[in-house]
Design an enzyme around this catalytic site. Structure first.
Site, PDB file in Angstrom:
ATOM      1  CG  HIS A 181      -0.988  -9.162  -4.631  1.00  0.00           C
ATOM      2  ND1 HIS A 181      -0.183  -9.227  -5.749  1.00  0.00           N
ATOM      3  CD2 HIS A 181      -1.848  -8.130  -4.845  1.00  0.00           C
ATOM      4  CE1 HIS A 181      -0.540  -8.281  -6.599  1.00  0.00           C
ATOM      5  NE2 HIS A 181      -1.539  -7.596  -6.080  1.00  0.00           N
ATOM      6  CE  LYS A 234       5.398  -3.843 -16.079  1.00  0.00           C
ATOM      7  NZ  LYS A 234       4.322  -4.684 -15.509  1.00  0.00           N
TER       8      LYS A 234
END
Length: 279
Positions: A121, A182
């Protein structure tokens, strides 16, 4: 020598076709504790152990395998972890919390000289491992799987943080790449827009490290359809699917495919070639 842990049993058959595997006895005592025994002597070994559900059990098994190998005279140990548990717990968000991935990597460092993980991650967390640590992206395998399906398509990351992943695949295939931007337009709504790229009439592959609920991918797909994209494919390294996520996502996209770091019904892309490259 290759040692396959219980967490990587789903990869054993494919690995065994290409490389010899060390005999290991792994079982549980009646009280639930793990028992491991190395049945062959040697000097160097590579342990393959994924740590997805039950995470704690597979982590303890990785430590026991490391200890057993050292006790049996092995001097050089590597561990390959297709899915690294606790990798998303990489910072303190509330006072009193641990940095869980730091604790895990330090424990593994007690036994293993080298660590190889698939698409962790946060690659920066590998600095917590005391030896050599490498993050492996299955870019080549994902690119090969989607090459014919995409044609002269586009690779998109769902956000800027995943752009390097999209770039790696795009460069292999010689295609354009970009990411979604976004923007929060209300307390409950986030607007997603592809940055500086025209998807009209193009096949698009959206790629990320982990898919859980699939909500972001579904929203991204809806936006791409409105912008005139031809076919939309979705890929990820790790399919950590919440209940019903595979069904919902499969209905929304033209094809969903993840690697086999975690066994799922859509684990169509094998990471075994990356493991064999370490031999």
């Amino acid at each position: 020598m290759l040692v396959i842990g219980s967490g990587a049993k789903h990869l054993e058959g494919e690995i065994k076709e290409k490389a010899p595997i060390t005999n290991v006895e792994i079982k549980k005592f009646p009280d639930g504790e793990k028992y491991v025994r190395i049945l062959e002597k040697g000097d160097k070994a590579i342990v393959v152990q994924s740590t997805y559900k039950p995470q704690d059990e597979f982590l303890i098994e990785a430590l026991l395998l490391g200890d057993a190998l050292r006790e049996n005279g092995y001097r050089k140990l590597k561990i390959v972890i297709p899915y690294m548990a606790y990798s998303r717990q990489d910072r303190v968000t509330k006072e009193g919390e641990p940095i869980s991935i730091r604790a895990v990597l330090k424990m593994l460092g007690l036994y293993y000289d080298e660590l190889y993980v698939m698409d962790i991650h946060n690659p920066k967390t590998l600095e917590f491992f005391p030896g050599r640590a490498e993050n492996i992206l299955p870019s080549k395998e994902i690119a090969e799987y989607f090459s014919d399906k995409l044609g002269e398509g586009i690779i998109l990351a769902p956000d800027k943080g995943a752009l390097e992943r999209a770039k790696a695949i795009a460069e292999i295939l010689g295609l354009e790449y970009s990411h979604f931007e976004k923007k929060r337009i209300s307390p409950t709504e986030v607007q997603m827009t592809p940055v500086n790229i025209d998807v009209k009439g193009k096949n698009v592959l959206i790629v990320d490290d982990i898919i859980s609920t699939g909500g972001t991918m579904i929203k991204a797909t809806e936006i791409l359809r409105k912008l005139g994209a031809e076919k939309v494919f979705v890929a990820a390294t790790h399919g950590v699917f919440a209940e019903g996520a595979i069904e919902r996502l499969s209905k929304a996209v033209d094809e969903l495919a993840v690697t086999n770091t975690i066994p799922t019904p859509v684990s169509k892309i094998s990471i075994v070639p990356e493991i064999l490259n370490l031999l």
